[in-house]
Design a protein around this motif. Structure first.
Motif, PDB file in Angstrom:
ATOM      1  N   UNK A 137      -6.597  -2.036  -5.440  1.00  0.00           N
ATOM      2  CA  UNK A 137      -5.448  -1.693  -6.152  1.00  0.00           C
ATOM      3  C   UNK A 137      -4.669  -0.898  -4.983  1.00  0.00           C
ATOM      4  N   UNK A 138      -3.478  -1.305  -4.671  1.00  0.00           N
ATOM      5  CA  UNK A 138      -2.868  -0.437  -3.938  1.00  0.00           C
ATOM      6  C   UNK A 138      -2.040   0.540  -4.711  1.00  0.00           C
ATOM      7  N   UNK A 139      -2.303   1.486  -4.554  1.00  0.00           N
ATOM      8  CA  UNK A 139      -1.617   2.861  -5.296  1.00  0.00           C
ATOM      9  C   UNK A 139      -0.089   3.193  -4.407  1.00  0.00           C
ATOM     10  N   UNK A 140       1.041   2.989  -5.227  1.00  0.00           N
ATOM     11  CA  UNK A 140       2.222   3.437  -4.607  1.00  0.00           C
ATOM     12  C   UNK A 140       2.939   4.716  -5.407  1.00  0.00           C
ATOM     13  N   UNK A 156      -7.107   0.732  -2.172  1.00  0.00           N
ATOM     14  CA  UNK A 156      -6.811   0.020  -1.217  1.00  0.00           C
ATOM     15  C   UNK A 156      -6.236   1.053  -0.075  1.00  0.00           C
ATOM     16  N   UNK A 157      -6.031   2.296  -0.247  1.00  0.00           N
ATOM     17  CA  UNK A 157      -5.875   3.335   0.933  1.00  0.00           C
ATOM     18  C   UNK A 157      -7.250   3.921   1.634  1.00  0.00           C
ATOM     19  N   UNK A 158      -8.314   3.537   0.875  1.00  0.00           N
ATOM     20  CA  UNK A 158      -9.491   3.591   1.493  1.00  0.00           C
ATOM     21  C   UNK A 158     -10.128   2.579   2.628  1.00  0.00           C
ATOM     22  N   UNK A 159      -9.273   1.519   2.649  1.00  0.00           N
ATOM     23  CA  UNK A 159      -9.829   0.352   3.425  1.00  0.00           C
ATOM     24  C   UNK A 159      -9.418   0.096   4.831  1.00  0.00           C
ATOM     25  N   UNK A 160      -8.705   1.166   5.409  1.00  0.00           N
ATOM     26  CA  UNK A 160      -8.254   1.039   6.761  1.00  0.00           C
ATOM     27  C   UNK A 160      -7.905   2.420   7.356  1.00  0.00           C
ATOM     28  N   UNK A 178      -0.312  -3.835  -7.274  1.00  0.00           N
ATOM     29  CA  UNK A 178       0.193  -2.624  -7.155  1.00  0.00           C
ATOM     30  C   UNK A 178       0.007  -1.762  -8.461  1.00  0.00           C
ATOM     31  N   UNK A 179      -0.391  -0.363  -8.207  1.00  0.00           N
ATOM     32  CA  UNK A 179      -0.315   0.890  -9.021  1.00  0.00           C
ATOM     33  C   UNK A 179       0.817   1.549  -8.672  1.00  0.00           C
ATOM     34  N   UNK A 180       2.044   1.617  -9.360  1.00  0.00           N
ATOM     35  CA  UNK A 180       3.062   2.239  -9.138  1.00  0.00           C
ATOM     36  C   UNK A 180       3.108   3.559 -10.136  1.00  0.00           C
ATOM     37  N   UNK A 216       0.274  -0.632   8.637  1.00  0.00           N
ATOM     38  CA  UNK A 216      -0.885  -0.325   7.947  1.00  0.00           C
ATOM     39  C   UNK A 216      -0.452  -0.491   6.508  1.00  0.00           C
ATOM     40  N   UNK A 217       0.555  -0.064   6.074  1.00  0.00           N
ATOM     41  CA  UNK A 217       1.167  -0.296   4.565  1.00  0.00           C
ATOM     42  C   UNK A 217       0.913  -1.953   4.194  1.00  0.00           C
ATOM     43  N   UNK A 218       1.403  -2.796   5.076  1.00  0.00           N
ATOM     44  CA  UNK A 218       1.420  -4.367   4.812  1.00  0.00           C
ATOM     45  C   UNK A 218       0.118  -4.575   4.970  1.00  0.00           C
ATOM     46  N   UNK A 219      -0.931  -4.258   5.870  1.00  0.00           N
ATOM     47  CA  UNK A 219      -2.261  -4.682   5.742  1.00  0.00           C
ATOM     48  C   UNK A 219      -3.074  -4.162   4.456  1.00  0.00           C
TER      49      UNK A 219
END
Length: 189
Positions: free
Chosen positions: A7-10, A51-55, A82-84, A71-74
């Motif tokens: 889950x990509x947190x924005x 997802x922020x823990x992934x790279x 996306x969790x906004x 890195x954001x794109x990866x």
């Protein structure tokens, strides 16, 4: 299509950003994101896979084009949605614009929009059906989201743990199983 589990947190924080900076921790959107991480930390069944823990972590002063943007794109490319976090303090920062334009516009990621200042379904939805004007007005704070959101499924959620958990578990808002584009919300009981 690749399997995407994150889950990509924005969220908005003033730039330059560094997680240990007190300024970031005092920003409502970042505090709300941290609470999701805390819920996951105290309950392994909570369905937030950050997802922020992934790279690699990003650092203050990192070069935007060479380090931060790739890195954001990866992270986005390895995410299922996306969790906004969208609130009255959200500002259309360079990072948020990139996350919305690339994540929604290029990758087609569904969006779970969490409103930290609202805790009830009735804060989001009208009794006659539809999303309230005060919520729609928040979309103007982030034009890159507002302008792209009709191309993907979105769900608009008050800041309530059980409703957030339901949205995170909902396969309609995951890239590999997403439903048709459009805005959704939890109706009033």
């Amino acid at each position: 299509m690749a399997y995407r589990s994150g889950n990509y947190a924005a969220f908005y924080v003033s730039e330059p950003f560094h997680e240990s900076n007190l300024g970031a921790s005092a920003t409502r959107d970042f505090v709300s994101y941290n609470l999701l991480r805390a819920w996951k930390g105290s309950d392994s069944t909570f369905p937030f896979n950050d997802s922020h823990n992934k790279n690699y972590n990003v650092r203050d002063g990192s070069d935007w084009e060479k380090t931060l943007k790739p890195r954001l794109r990866n992270r986005l490319s390895n995410s299922k949605n996306i969790v906004l976090f969208l609130s009255s303090v959200t500002v259309s920062s360079r990072a948020l614009r990139e996350e919305m334009n690339y994540g929604i516009g290029t990758l087609g990621l569904p969006v779970i929009v969490i409103y930290p200042e609202y805790s009830e379904k009735s804060d989001i939805a009208n009794s006659s059906g539809g999303i309230k004007k005060k919520i729609k007005d928040l979309w103007d704070k982030l034009p890159a989201f507002r302008n792209n959101m009709d191309s993907v499924p979105t769900i608009h959620v008050p800041y309530k743990k059980q409703l957030i958990k339901s949205a995170l578990n909902d396969e309609d808002f995951m890239i590999n199983t997403k439903k048709s584009a459009g805005a959704s919300y939890y109706t009033l009981d």
